[in-house]
Design an enzyme around this catalytic site. Structure first.
Site, short mmCIF file in Angstrom:
data_model
loop_
_atom_site.label_atom_id
_atom_site.label_comp_id
_atom_site.label_asym_id
_atom_site.label_seq_id
_atom_site.Cartn_x
_atom_site.Cartn_y
_atom_site.Cartn_z
N ASP A 53 -14.25 -5.36 -3.35
CA ASP A 53 -14.27 -5.31 -1.89
C ASP A 53 -15.66 -5.75 -1.48
O ASP A 53 -16.65 -5.08 -1.79
CB ASP A 53 -14.01 -3.88 -1.39
CG ASP A 53 -12.57 -3.45 -1.62
OD1 ASP A 53 -11.72 -4.30 -1.94
OD2 ASP A 53 -12.28 -2.24 -1.49
N ASP A 102 0.87 -1.18 0.00
CA ASP A 102 0.00 0.00 0.00
C ASP A 102 0.90 1.23 0.00
O ASP A 102 1.75 1.37 0.88
CB ASP A 102 -0.89 0.03 1.25
CG ASP A 102 -2.00 -1.01 1.18
OD1 ASP A 102 -2.16 -1.64 0.12
OD2 ASP A 102 -2.71 -1.18 2.18
#
Lengths: 203, 252
Positions: free
Chosen positions: B130, B11
């Site tokens: 997601d 990330d």
């Protein structure tokens, strides 16, 4: 000079970077017949549709120069679609002729095998001949694949590597000055760089 | 035999790996390029960079990170976060990414999947989902890093996007993400068995057993993990050996 052929079939930068990492001193991205005739070795990469690839090679006037280059005995490396285009035909584009440098066809993984298609990921290659393209590599080394079709050469003695995905298919061809891989050496870490080094050493 | 893939995820925001890593052999454990090189050395099968700022400045820095990584690391690289247009895809691919992942942009306009697959090939287009369990026992799609609920059913959405040309699915369980309690086996299995493209399971890795479970019972083709590797709890070779001993095919 090693000529990396740009015929509108995918991004060439990773192949170029991998050749540089493997020690290539002079690699040029080319798309004209003249540049091919000047080259000491040529690389035909490519992802995408067989029909589009074959048409683009013809449109750019490259098909004959690639055939002539290969008949001259200088080293040729085909990667993925660049391997498939060596064949005469493909199920992906019925009626469209490939380069026809090797007698054979390109076919799709059979639906009845219940596989995820395309095959994406690392699979192993069992060496079935002692061509220099595998120098320094162990048997059943892993390489990175992304494909839905594979080649079936008529003369099975050209098959240098086999890979299992539902069936055993030809994942590497070595025939005199021709090396062709269904996998992507440029994305296959150290083993892939070794394949490229071996190719550079054959120049 | 096709190997199951182990994929570390970095990330990134403002050119840095979020929270960094604790690789003691790195000069700068927050530098995404150094981390990528280290994971490559550890025999990661692919790398995912997730741009979690996804502002225009952030995008420039991620492009630069990808370009530098692609000069040193010869495994597939996926970039996600803030990919909104075909132009964004082109920029990422030209800088050295092999695949781009889209989530919010596909929900806003699914035609980006079809257009991207048409332009660059399905193999470049990763659909990121997601998903979070709803009261009816099914899973809902969320966007914007899990902050926005949509009306989409995750399974139907996965099938639809594959029909449009998505070549892979990166499936994150919002229920499991960050819990270290294991991947969502049920969710992963139902989606993996319903589409004919690979599914990368994400969210919940806390142990190597969790990886085994989602690859085996969950039918995942690959596992994504971040903190379990970043903080040195396990190395990738340890994970691969563990899986190999349990007869999961891995690249060693």
């Amino acid at each position: 000079m090693i000529a990396l052929i740009d015929y509108g079939m995918g991004n060439l930068s990773s192949v170029r970077k991998a050749f540089i990492a493997a020690g290539a001193r002079n690699i040029e991205i080319v798309s004209s017949p003249n540049e091919i005739y000047r080259a000491e070795a040529i690389v035909l990469p490519g992802v995408g549709n067989f029909g589009d690839g074959a048409k683009n090679l013809n449109f750019l006037g490259l098909s004959d120069s690639i055939r002539n280059f290969i008949s001259s005995g200088k080293p040729f490396l085909g990667i993925c679609l660049g391997m498939q285009l060596l064949m005469e035909t493909s199920e992906e584009a019925p009626g469209i002729k490939g380069l026809g440098i090797i007698n054979g066809k390109t076919i799709k993984f059979d639906n009845s095998l219940n596989l995820k298609v395309p095959q994406i990921g690392w699979n192993s290659v069992s060496k079935i001949n002692k061509h220099s393209c595998f120098n320094g590599l162990k048997d059943n080394e892993y390489f990175y694949f992304v494909h839905s079709y594979y080649v079936v050469p008529e003369n099975t003695s050209y098959i240098a590597g086999l890979t299992e995905y539902g069936i055993k298919f030809c994942s590497c061809i070595c025939k005199e000055n021709i090396t062709a891989t269904q996998f992507h050496p440029e994305k296959s870490q150290d083993a892939g760089i070794q394949i490229i080094k071996n190719f550079i050493n054959s120049i | 035999m096709l190997a199951k893939r182990i994929i570390p995820c970095l990330d990134v925001t403002g050119g840095r790996v979020v929270k960094g890593t604790n690789f003691i052999n790195l000069i700068d454990a927050g530098d995404p390029v150094e981390c990528a090189v280290e994971y490559n050395r550890q025999s990661a099968d692919e790398l995912v960079f997730l741009d979690i700022t996804a502002t225009s400045d952030g995008r420039k820095s991620i492009v630069d990170i990808i370009a530098k990584t692609a000069e040193k690391v010869f495994i597939p690289l996926t970039v996600g976060g803030g990919v909104r247009t075909i132009e964004d895809m082109r920029t990422m691919l030209n800088s050295g990414a092999d695949k781009v992942s889209v989530n919010s942009a596909a929900v806003a306009d699914p035609s980006i999947i079809k257009a991207g697959a048409g332009k660059f090939g399905s193999q470049c287009i990763v659909l990121a989902i997601d998903a979070k369990k709803a009261q009816n026992g099914r899973w809902k799609v969320y966007t914007h890093g899990g902050r926005k609920e949509t009306v989409l059913d995750a399974l139907e959405w996965a099938k639809y996007c594959v029909s449009l040309g998505a070549g892979e699915i990166l499936l994150t369980s919002m229920d499991k993400d960050g819990t270290k309690s294991g991947y969502d086996i049920e969710l992963t299995k139902i989606i993996s068995e319903s589409v004919n493209v690979p599914v990368i399971a994400s969210g919940g890795a806390g142990s190597l057993e969790h990886m085994y479970d989602v690859l085996n019972a969950g039918k995942a083709d690959a596992v994504l993990a971040a903190s379990i590797f970043h903080f040195g709890q396990f190395t990738i070779p340890q994970a691969k050996l563990f899986l190999k001993n349990k007869h999961i095919p891995v690249r060693i």
